[in-house]
Each structure stands twice: as structure tokens, then as C-alpha cells.
Motif scaffolding. Structure first.
Motif, mmCIF file in Angstrom:
data_model
loop_
_atom_site.group_PDB
_atom_site.id
_atom_site.type_symbol
_atom_site.label_atom_id
_atom_site.label_comp_id
_atom_site.label_asym_id
_atom_site.label_seq_id
_atom_site.Cartn_x
_atom_site.Cartn_y
_atom_site.Cartn_z
ATOM 1 N N VAL A 33 0.779 -1.269 0.025
ATOM 2 C CA VAL A 33 -0.125 0.021 -0.111
ATOM 3 C C VAL A 33 0.977 1.063 0.031
ATOM 4 O O VAL A 33 1.630 1.596 1.079
ATOM 5 C CB VAL A 33 -0.664 0.137 1.445
ATOM 6 N N LEU A 38 -4.086 5.529 -1.033
ATOM 7 C CA LEU A 38 -4.756 5.831 0.305
ATOM 8 C C LEU A 38 -6.197 6.859 -0.048
ATOM 9 O O LEU A 38 -6.093 7.743 -1.212
ATOM 10 C CB LEU A 38 -4.117 6.524 1.354
ATOM 11 N N SER A 41 -9.364 8.590 4.853
ATOM 12 C CA SER A 41 -9.394 7.731 6.015
ATOM 13 C C SER A 41 -7.780 7.038 6.439
ATOM 14 O O SER A 41 -7.714 6.374 7.170
ATOM 15 C CB SER A 41 -10.247 6.747 6.100
ATOM 16 N N HIS A 43 -6.535 4.752 4.451
ATOM 17 C CA HIS A 43 -6.391 3.353 4.205
ATOM 18 C C HIS A 43 -6.680 3.234 2.815
ATOM 19 O O HIS A 43 -7.082 4.181 2.228
ATOM 20 C CB HIS A 43 -7.037 2.478 5.259
ATOM 21 N N MET A 44 -6.401 2.002 2.178
ATOM 22 C CA MET A 44 -6.387 1.750 0.673
ATOM 23 C C MET A 44 -7.997 2.226 0.416
ATOM 24 O O MET A 44 -8.760 1.575 0.818
ATOM 25 C CB MET A 44 -6.048 0.385 0.346
ATOM 26 N N ARG A 88 -11.172 -6.401 6.405
ATOM 27 C CA ARG A 88 -10.327 -5.516 7.145
ATOM 28 C C ARG A 88 -9.423 -4.470 6.243
ATOM 29 O O ARG A 88 -9.484 -4.601 5.029
ATOM 30 C CB ARG A 88 -9.130 -6.429 7.263
ATOM 31 N N GLU A 89 -9.191 -3.256 6.928
ATOM 32 C CA GLU A 89 -8.502 -2.251 6.318
ATOM 33 C C GLU A 89 -6.950 -2.390 6.054
ATOM 34 O O GLU A 89 -6.284 -3.060 6.705
ATOM 35 C CB GLU A 89 -8.644 -0.888 6.959
ATOM 36 N N LEU A 90 -6.383 -1.907 4.966
ATOM 37 C CA LEU A 90 -4.962 -1.959 4.643
ATOM 38 C C LEU A 90 -4.491 -0.464 4.777
ATOM 39 O O LEU A 90 -4.636 0.477 4.265
ATOM 40 C CB LEU A 90 -4.920 -2.372 3.176
ATOM 41 N N ARG A 91 -3.564 -0.329 5.975
ATOM 42 C CA ARG A 91 -2.798 0.694 6.042
ATOM 43 C C ARG A 91 -1.690 1.034 5.200
ATOM 44 O O ARG A 91 -1.048 0.062 4.657
ATOM 45 C CB ARG A 91 -2.642 0.669 7.741
ATOM 46 N N ARG A 94 1.661 -1.341 4.219
ATOM 47 C CA ARG A 94 1.499 -2.774 4.539
ATOM 48 C C ARG A 94 1.446 -3.712 3.217
ATOM 49 O O ARG A 94 1.025 -3.208 2.059
ATOM 50 C CB ARG A 94 0.153 -2.815 5.239
#
Length: 200
Positions: A33, A38, A41, A43-44, A88-91, A94
């Protein structure tokens, strides 16, 4: 623009990666990521998942050898329907992997599953997103979808489709219901227009 770089990377590395058994082996692509993936928020972005899944299907086409027939006949890959569940989110920064596999097919359509996989702090696998798409190749010259049997012949295999699982049946039933709903809405609009502006 970043997807162009990822696509170029895929095209350049594909010849050096193992071939995939048609309609059996999954495609596995590793990503990370980056800031341009992004949303606000941090995250992806939801739309990025769909774009990267395009690369998974491209990888399948390249490493099964189907790309030769696609170029030779000028077929066009199309997606008719899709459904995704975010888990699930991807920060930022990651690493993650996109797994792409063909689940089953009809005379003209392939049902393809995408899973976005990551790792928890203990090393266990996390499914960050799970998607199903209904895809095909379209022959513009013949103005028709290419039969799956012909696709199989092009890549030297002849398999019967596995039975669709309950999630695939639900996905296809939902798509059929949406299509019928859109058709009815269109018919009602035409009927309403006719009543307002009858032919003279």
C-alpha cells in the motif's frame, strides 16, 4: 498513473514467472500500500481494490497463454457483474497479496474469485477483501461473447465446470435480479414517456 507502472511491471516480469495450469492454478501477485493508494481515512481506497484485481485477471491471461488468442482475434476482456466484501483495512506501506482463481463457468461466462490477503502481527493470514466477478471475452467482429469451450481449446484444455458453491449461486441470482429490476424500470420509463407523448 501508478497502475500503469504496476501493469508495466506485470508485463515485464510475467515471462519469468511459472506458467499457470489453465482453469486450475491461482494467480498470486504481491503488492504494498503506497500513499497514492490511500483515501481520506488513510487506508487503501475502496476503488483501488477493483483496479488491482484487474491485474490479477491480466496475470491469469498472461501466464496461461490465453493472451496470444486475445491478441490474435482482438478479443476484449469484459466484466459483467461484480460483488465485493471488505473485511479488514489496509494501512499505508502494508504488504498484501491478491489471489485470483477461476471458480466455475457457463457457456460464455467465467466466475472469478479475488481475495486480498495480508498478515496479522502473529503471522496468521487475514482476508482483507473477498470479491466475485463474472467475466468474459467479447468478440467485436462477431458481436458476441466468445464461448468458454473455444477459450479452452485455445489454451489446450477441455474441462467440465466445477459445481458453483452457494456464494456463487447467490451472487449470480443477485445479478439476475438486478438485471430484471433494471429491465422493468426501463420498460416503465418507456411506458410513461409514451403516455405523456403519445404518437400522433
Amino acid at each position: 498513473m501508478n497502475l500503469w507502472f504496476r501493469l508495466i511491471w506485470l508485463l515485464l516480469t510475467s515471462p519469468f514467472r511459472p506458467k499457470l495450469k489453465p482453469l486450475a492454478d491461482p494467480s498470486l501477485l504481491d503488492f504494498r500500500v503506497w500513499p497514492h493508494d490511500l483515501d481520506t481515512s488513510l487506508h487503501m481506497n475502496n476503488g483501488r481494490y477493483w483496479s488491482l484485481m484487474d491485474l490479477g485477471r491480466t496475470d491469469l491471461m498472461l501466464r496461461t497463454g490465453l493472451w496470444r488468442a486475445v491478441l490474435r482475434h482482438r478479443w476484449v476482456p469484459v466484466v459483467n457483474a461484480g460483488m465485493i466484501r471488505f473485511r479488514r483495512e489496509l494501512r499505508p506501506f502494508r504488504p498484501f497479496r491478491i489471489e485470483t482463481v477461476i471458480l466455475c463457468w457457463t457457456e460464455s461466462w467465467l466466475v472469478i474469485q479475488h481475495r486480498v490477503l495480508s498478515r496479522a502481527s502473529d503471522g496468521s493470514e487475514i482476508v482483507a477483501a473477498h470479491a466475485l466477478v463474472r467475466a468474459a471475452l467479447y468478440d467485436r467482429a462477431g458481436r458476441a461473447y466468445v464461448p468458454v469451450a473455444r477459450l479452452m481449446a485455445e489454451i489446450g484444455t477441455a474441462q467440465a465446470s466445477p459445481l458453483p458453491g452457494p456464494e456463487v449461486e447467490a451472487f449470480l441470482a443477485s445479478e439476475d435480479a438486478m438485471r430484471e429490476s433494471a429491465t422493468l424500470a426501463s420498460d416503465r420509463k418507456v411506458e410513461s414517456t409514451f403516455r405523456i407523448n403519445p404518437m400522433r
